[in-house]
Design a protein around this motif. Structure first.
Motif, mmCIF file in Angstrom:
data_model
loop_
_atom_site.group_PDB
_atom_site.id
_atom_site.type_symbol
_atom_site.label_atom_id
_atom_site.label_comp_id
_atom_site.label_asym_id
_atom_site.label_seq_id
_atom_site.Cartn_x
_atom_site.Cartn_y
_atom_site.Cartn_z
ATOM 1 N N UNK A 112 0.843 -1.204 0.000
ATOM 2 C CA UNK A 112 0.000 0.000 0.000
ATOM 3 C C UNK A 112 0.879 1.255 0.000
ATOM 4 N N UNK A 113 1.921 1.258 0.823
ATOM 5 C CA UNK A 113 2.841 2.397 0.898
ATOM 6 C C UNK A 113 3.536 2.627 -0.443
ATOM 7 N N UNK A 114 4.066 1.566 -1.046
ATOM 8 C CA UNK A 114 4.775 1.693 -2.322
ATOM 9 C C UNK A 114 3.830 2.136 -3.441
ATOM 10 N N UNK A 115 2.617 1.617 -3.427
ATOM 11 C CA UNK A 115 1.632 2.045 -4.425
ATOM 12 C C UNK A 115 1.291 3.524 -4.247
ATOM 13 N N UNK A 116 1.246 3.994 -3.004
ATOM 14 C CA UNK A 116 0.973 5.411 -2.755
ATOM 15 C C UNK A 116 2.113 6.276 -3.281
ATOM 16 N N UNK A 117 3.356 5.835 -3.095
ATOM 17 C CA UNK A 117 4.497 6.565 -3.659
ATOM 18 C C UNK A 117 4.352 6.696 -5.172
ATOM 19 N N UNK A 118 3.980 5.595 -5.824
ATOM 20 C CA UNK A 118 3.801 5.621 -7.276
ATOM 21 C C UNK A 118 2.699 6.596 -7.675
ATOM 22 N N UNK A 119 1.611 6.586 -6.929
ATOM 23 C CA UNK A 119 0.498 7.495 -7.209
ATOM 24 C C UNK A 119 0.949 8.948 -7.044
#
Length: 155
Positions: A112-119
């Motif tokens: 979830x954290x890594x996906x948020x960085x990508x977003x």
């Protein structure tokens, strides 16, 4: 007459956005080698501005405490010395994620954290998983990365 083959020798390509997740981030390898190496690459101007480091470890600590510990280590171990202004920019991309190495929920929340960085970046970044943990954790870490879907690339 200029040599056409030398033109490309002077071009420096900037790396694409990248997030490095360090498993065992509170250990000696991270403090003495990894963070000073990344910092020195930043000092040479070769890290993209979107570069992030996520420390994955078992101890409970907030990002600012983790960053302060890494800053103290960098002051001792950076081969290029320590520049406070550069450190502030570099440290902005350092984050801490607390989890046990054998807890699937910790890997799901990491995703979830890594996906948020990508977003936030507006683009998926390359992800590098660095195992700075004891060897007995290598297999469980790899299995849980797969179970959490962290071994799959972005669409």
């Amino acid at each position: 007459m200029e040599n056409p083959f030398q033109e490309t020798l002077f071009q420096r390509n900037r790396a694409e956005p990248c997030t490095v997740v360090i498993f065992g981030a509170t250990g000696d390898l991270t403090h003495r080698k990894l963070i000073p190496a990344f910092y020195n690459i930043a000092a040479c101007g070769d890290l993209p501005p979107q570069f992030k480091v996520v420390g994955f470890a078992r101890r409970d600590k907030p990002d600012d405490v983790f960053r302060a510990e890494l800053e103290a280590a960098n002051r001792k171990h950076s081969r290029q010395g320590h520049n406070d202004e550069l450190w502030q920019t570099f440290a902005h991309g350092i984050h801490y994620h607390r989890s046990e190495f054998q807890d699937l929920e910790g890997y799901k929340s990491l995703k979830v954290l890594l996906d948020q960085f990508d977003k936030d970046r507006g683009t998926p970044a390359n992800r590098l998983f660095y195992l700075a943990s004891a060897p007995e954790f290598f297999e469980p870490i790899m299995q849980l990365l797969r179970e959490a879907g962290l071994n799959e690339g972005a669409d």
